[in-house]
Design a protein around this motif. Structure first.
Motif, PDB file in Angstrom:
ATOM      1  N   LYS A   1      59.617  -9.355   6.893  1.00 34.94           N
ATOM      2  CA  LYS A   1      60.521 -10.484   7.161  1.00 34.94           C
ATOM      3  C   LYS A   1      60.814 -10.649   8.653  1.00 34.94           C
ATOM      4  O   LYS A   1      61.456 -11.613   9.050  1.00 34.94           O
ATOM      5  CB  LYS A   1      61.862 -10.268   6.447  1.00 34.94           C
ATOM      6  CG  LYS A   1      61.811 -10.427   4.946  1.00 34.94           C
ATOM      7  CD  LYS A   1      63.240 -10.302   4.409  1.00 34.94           C
ATOM      8  CE  LYS A   1      63.262 -10.166   2.916  1.00 34.94           C
ATOM      9  NZ  LYS A   1      64.613  -9.802   2.434  1.00 34.94           N
ATOM     10  N   VAL A   2      60.391  -9.685   9.464  1.00 31.44           N
ATOM     11  CA  VAL A   2      60.794  -9.700  10.883  1.00 31.44           C
ATOM     12  C   VAL A   2      59.664 -10.232  11.762  1.00 31.44           C
ATOM     13  O   VAL A   2      58.525  -9.767  11.676  1.00 31.44           O
ATOM     14  CB  VAL A   2      61.207  -8.283  11.357  1.00 31.44           C
ATOM     15  CG1 VAL A   2      61.599  -8.318  12.833  1.00 31.44           C
ATOM     16  CG2 VAL A   2      62.353  -7.747  10.510  1.00 31.44           C
ATOM     17  N   ARG A   3      59.986 -11.226  12.587  1.00 37.41           N
ATOM     18  CA  ARG A   3      59.050 -11.736  13.592  1.00 37.41           C
ATOM     19  C   ARG A   3      59.588 -11.329  14.958  1.00 37.41           C
ATOM     20  O   ARG A   3      60.669 -11.787  15.359  1.00 37.41           O
ATOM     21  CB  ARG A   3      58.977 -13.263  13.562  1.00 37.41           C
ATOM     22  CG  ARG A   3      58.644 -13.844  12.224  1.00 37.41           C
ATOM     23  CD  ARG A   3      57.128 -13.778  11.949  1.00 37.41           C
ATOM     24  NE  ARG A   3      56.808 -14.375  10.662  1.00 37.41           N
ATOM     25  CZ  ARG A   3      56.940 -13.775   9.473  1.00 37.41           C
ATOM     26  NH1 ARG A   3      57.400 -12.545   9.414  1.00 37.41           N
ATOM     27  NH2 ARG A   3      56.613 -14.389   8.351  1.00 37.41           N
ATOM     28  N   ALA A   4      58.848 -10.488  15.662  1.00 36.57           N
ATOM     29  CA  ALA A   4      59.310 -10.022  16.977  1.00 36.57           C
ATOM     30  C   ALA A   4      58.737 -10.923  18.069  1.00 36.57           C
ATOM     31  O   ALA A   4      57.543 -11.240  18.081  1.00 36.57           O
ATOM     32  CB  ALA A   4      58.876  -8.584  17.190  1.00 36.57           C
ATOM     33  N   LEU A   5      59.597 -11.375  18.973  1.00 40.03           N
ATOM     34  CA  LEU A   5      59.171 -12.190  20.109  1.00 40.03           C
ATOM     35  C   LEU A   5      59.617 -11.473  21.382  1.00 40.03           C
ATOM     36  O   LEU A   5      60.712 -10.918  21.424  1.00 40.03           O
ATOM     37  CB  LEU A   5      59.839 -13.566  20.075  1.00 40.03           C
ATOM     38  CG  LEU A   5      59.576 -14.463  18.873  1.00 40.03           C
ATOM     39  CD1 LEU A   5      60.403 -15.742  18.978  1.00 40.03           C
ATOM     40  CD2 LEU A   5      58.086 -14.803  18.774  1.00 40.03           C
ATOM     41  N   SER A   6      58.776 -11.512  22.403  1.00 41.01           N
ATOM     42  CA  SER A   6      59.211 -10.847  23.636  1.00 41.01           C
ATOM     43  C   SER A   6      59.709 -11.887  24.647  1.00 41.01           C
ATOM     44  O   SER A   6      59.221 -13.018  24.704  1.00 41.01           O
ATOM     45  CB  SER A   6      58.097  -9.985  24.225  1.00 41.01           C
ATOM     46  OG  SER A   6      57.056 -10.801  24.613  1.00 41.01           O
ATOM     47  N   CYS A   7      60.710 -11.467  25.403  1.00 41.48           N
ATOM     48  CA  CYS A   7      61.323 -12.361  26.388  1.00 41.48           C
ATOM     49  C   CYS A   7      62.009 -11.495  27.434  1.00 41.48           C
ATOM     50  O   CYS A   7      62.657 -10.493  27.101  1.00 41.48           O
ATOM     51  CB  CYS A   7      62.357 -13.258  25.691  1.00 41.48           C
ATOM     52  SG  CYS A   7      63.149 -14.442  26.793  1.00 41.48           S
TER      53      CYS A   7
END
Ligand SMILES: NC(=O)c1ccc[n+]([C@@H]2O[C@H](COP(=O)([O-])OP(=O)(O)OC[C@H]3O[C@@H](n4cnc5c(N)ncnc54)[C@H](OP(=O)(O)O)[C@@H]3O)[C@@H](O)[C@H]2O)c1
Length: 254
Positions: A45-51
């Protein structure tokens, strides 16, 4: 109701625990986890995005995923810094350093506000939740709850011990900015409730150097804090005000 969750500062101690706790709940549809470094766990369920949490990157990220941000019902912003390799919280005024102070304001005050600035235009529109129908529709309409991690030491009333100039001031400034946002958001989207949340002393890298004087029963695990935070978000009702609350659900004096 299925929840669409955003966690910012998701790789820190509390951020990771909040992502995991939300992901494991049946009522969660998706967790979007934003961090500088990525997560140390995978979950369907987790979508990791980097910023890097810089203004242009925040804007670009939100603009790149409009559908995700439009669905949000829960937002938790966990960014915060108390010390670094080069900086320890001040015990005396002689230790004030402008660069360190500016850095703490940037991370503790400015960064959370930049996320709020980017998010408001993307949240589900208010047309499903008119203020005059508030009482009748509380149980049937989507409520959007936004929590920003603050700290009790940001309370001006509660400051009896002194010290920690930069951290205290940056959290007090965060609380004022959040209160201002709560007033504006109520006019623009009355489905939104804002919380400034004090987690209690929690076992993370942020508190690690200062844990020795904390009694074991008062040093919380990140999982415990995540459950308390989620429970408070579930109970929170839009009222146009910022609530400054601790992990136990008690109001904190400004
Ligand atoms: N732990 C406690 O006892 C305690 C007590 C009161 C309040 N709080 C508050 O709780 C929040 C979470 O802290 P934590 O205990 O989980 O600390 P942590 O494990 O040290 O996590 C630090 C958080 O701050 C972000 N961060 C660190 N450096 C940053 C930078 N240069 N620019 C932008 N973001 C940066 C990290 O984001 P990334 O994921 O992107 O790395 C991460 O979300 C903070 O706001 C803190 O002030 C903690």
């Amino acid at each position: 109701m299925a929840h669409y969750v955003l966690v910012v500062g998701a790789s820190g101690g509390i951020g990771t625990a909040v992502c995991r706790a939300y992901a494991e709940r049946a009522s969660t549809a998706r967790v979007v986890a934003i961090s500088r470094t990525g997560l140390d766990f995978d979950h369907p369920k987790v979508r990791a995005l980097s910023c890097d949490h810089q203004p242009g990157s925040i804007r670009a990220l939100v603009e790149a995923h409009p559908a995700w941000f439009r669905q949000l019902t829960r937002v938790v912003i966990c960014n915060g810094q108390l010390h670094s390799d080069d900086f320890q919280p001040e015990k005396r005024i002689e230790q004030l350093d402008s660069e360190a102070m500016m850095m703490l304001f940037q991370i503790n005050t400015v960064t959370p506000m930049l996320y709020l600035k980017a998010l408001l235009p993307c949240l589900p529109p208010d047309n499903t939740f008119r203020r005059e129908k508030l009482a009748a529709s509380l149980h049937s309409q989507p409520r959007i709850v936004v929590t920003v991690l603050s700290a009790r030491v940001g309370s001006i009333t509660d400051n009896r011990a002194g010290g920690w100039y930069s951290y205290r001031a940056s959290k007090a400034a965060l609380n004022m900015a959040l209160k201002t946002a709560a007033i504006e958001w109520w006019r623009r989207n009355s489905a939104v409730k804002l919380l400034a949340f004090h987690p209690g002393t929690t076992n993370t890298p942020l508190s690690q150097p200062y844990q020795s004087r904390v009694p074991p029963a008062k040093l919380f695990s990140t999982d415990f804090v995540a459950q308390k935070l989620i429970a408070q978000m579930d109970r929170a009702l839009p009222d146009g005000a910022l609530s400054f609350v601790d992990w136990a659900g008690c109001d904190i004096d400004w």
